[in-house]
Design a protein around this motif. Sequence first.
Motif, PDB file in Angstrom:
ATOM      1  N   ALA A 366      40.656  26.333  36.489  1.00  0.00           N
ATOM      2  CA  ALA A 366      39.742  25.918  35.422  1.00  0.00           C
ATOM      3  C   ALA A 366      40.097  26.628  34.121  1.00  0.00           C
ATOM      4  O   ALA A 366      40.572  27.771  34.110  1.00  0.00           O
ATOM      5  N   ALA A 367      39.832  25.947  33.003  1.00  0.00           N
ATOM      6  CA  ALA A 367      40.242  26.451  31.685  1.00  0.00           C
ATOM      7  C   ALA A 367      39.617  27.794  31.354  1.00  0.00           C
ATOM      8  O   ALA A 367      40.243  28.635  30.696  1.00  0.00           O
ATOM      9  N   GLU A 368      38.382  28.056  31.816  1.00  0.00           N
ATOM     10  CA  GLU A 368      37.715  29.309  31.439  1.00  0.00           C
ATOM     11  C   GLU A 368      38.355  30.540  32.081  1.00  0.00           C
ATOM     12  O   GLU A 368      38.083  31.674  31.667  1.00  0.00           O
ATOM     13  N   HIS A 369      39.218  30.337  33.078  1.00  0.00           N
ATOM     14  CA  HIS A 369      39.857  31.474  33.745  1.00  0.00           C
ATOM     15  C   HIS A 369      41.228  31.808  33.161  1.00  0.00           C
ATOM     16  O   HIS A 369      41.740  32.907  33.385  1.00  0.00           O
ATOM     17  N   ARG A 372      42.071  35.126  31.205  1.00  0.00           N
ATOM     18  CA  ARG A 372      41.873  36.409  31.883  1.00  0.00           C
ATOM     19  C   ARG A 372      42.761  36.595  33.112  1.00  0.00           C
ATOM     20  O   ARG A 372      42.645  37.608  33.802  1.00  0.00           O
ATOM     21  N   TYR A 378      41.882  40.630  38.320  1.00  0.00           N
ATOM     22  CA  TYR A 378      41.094  39.417  38.058  1.00  0.00           C
ATOM     23  C   TYR A 378      41.619  38.297  38.959  1.00  0.00           C
ATOM     24  O   TYR A 378      42.813  37.999  38.975  1.00  0.00           O
TER      25      TYR A 378
END
Length: 433
Positions: A366-369, A372, A378
């Motif tokens: 997913a783009a939000e990961h 990071r 992580y």
Amino acid sequence: MRERSIGWGTLTTVILMLAVAGIFGLLFDAPLLFAGVCALALLFWHYRHMKQLSVYLWRDKRFAPPAGSGSWGVIYDGLYRLQQRNRRRRKDLARLLKRFRRGAEALPDGAVVIQKDRSIVWSNQLAQRLLGLRWPEDAGQRIDNLIRNPEFIEYINATDGPDLMVFPSPAEPMRMIEFRRMPYDKKQILLVVRDVTQWLRLEQMRRDFVANVSHELRTPLTVVQGYIEMLQDPQSMPPEMWQKAQSMMLEQTHRMDSLVSQLLTLSKIEANDRPDTSHEIDVPGLLSTIAEEAKTLAEERNLSIQLFVESGLMMKGDLMQMRSAFSNLIFNAVHYTPDGGHIKIHWQRCATGAEFAVRDDGDGIAAEHLARLTERFYRVDRARSRKTGGSGLGLAIVKHALSHHQSSLNIESELTFGSTFSFIIPTSLIYIK
């Protein structure tokens, strides 16, 4: 200029003039008349020079005083010397002020001088940038009217509060700045402003690192400890349980060994700020070796690994670091690609050097990961990472290794369509053999 003074010479001149007037007065039988005329002449001469001096002091913009004779010449010469002395002092003061300002601007911290009433007297450019001040427009303004943070207002107005506080920057709320308050003189206060964003971030990373390492080691140690406690009474364990215990302890031992090995690798890469990048690296041969090792793991899961390598395309760099970068990206693709998936490895020339890329058709990220992923420990799916033996350090190793070779990791991914991890080695480190 030789020192001159109003003394006997001036007095002698006056006496001589009066004597000449007296002689002519006796000759013409009018001594008082000639003495009066002489006195009026002297008075007019002095008045003219006094007026000339007044004009020079209040209206004339010339540096040099007017010319004069007699006692007034001495006075004008003294004024000229005084002007020269004051000019030298002003120049010395200007040079001193310029050095002070250059020194203040060279400070690694911002500095703001305020009055007891909180009005701003002076600030250097770094403080203006960190606090969003405008200079000289904000000179004389109250600092607590310009920085409306309630914590800052309470801090700056407190008489017995702490001398050190940390607040978000009013110019950039995502940046944290440290204020240190100290007496400057009887009526002024010096505020030293420092950007501590990076320091706080590093401190948070250190705490996270310790917590993550402790967490990662606690699970395998707990498993090994549990089975060792069971082994204290061997008769209570049937043979099948003993075989399972051996298998689990070996698996957890390998997991701890892998974690420690990756920590040591990351520590070596970070400690070596200037690696020797003059070594020749046979990238096609290195990738062929790593791909063969990966195929051994991929066979039992029916994974397809294809290697597309441009023959003779070599690079200069640190072999250990680049091997870690290549192997981490390739083995990550093997671990996180579902059974029956496809992995493609590319090493070929491009416009700015040579590009390495690993593409898979797995589940995607997913783009939000994405931003990071290179942080230590992580992981997108912790449960899946434990299942595959991932420690969350692989991409951190890749990031640091590439930074030592003038490159950076690029990640492209889309859910259900797979991921591509790539980087470009610049032309300066590439050669053809």
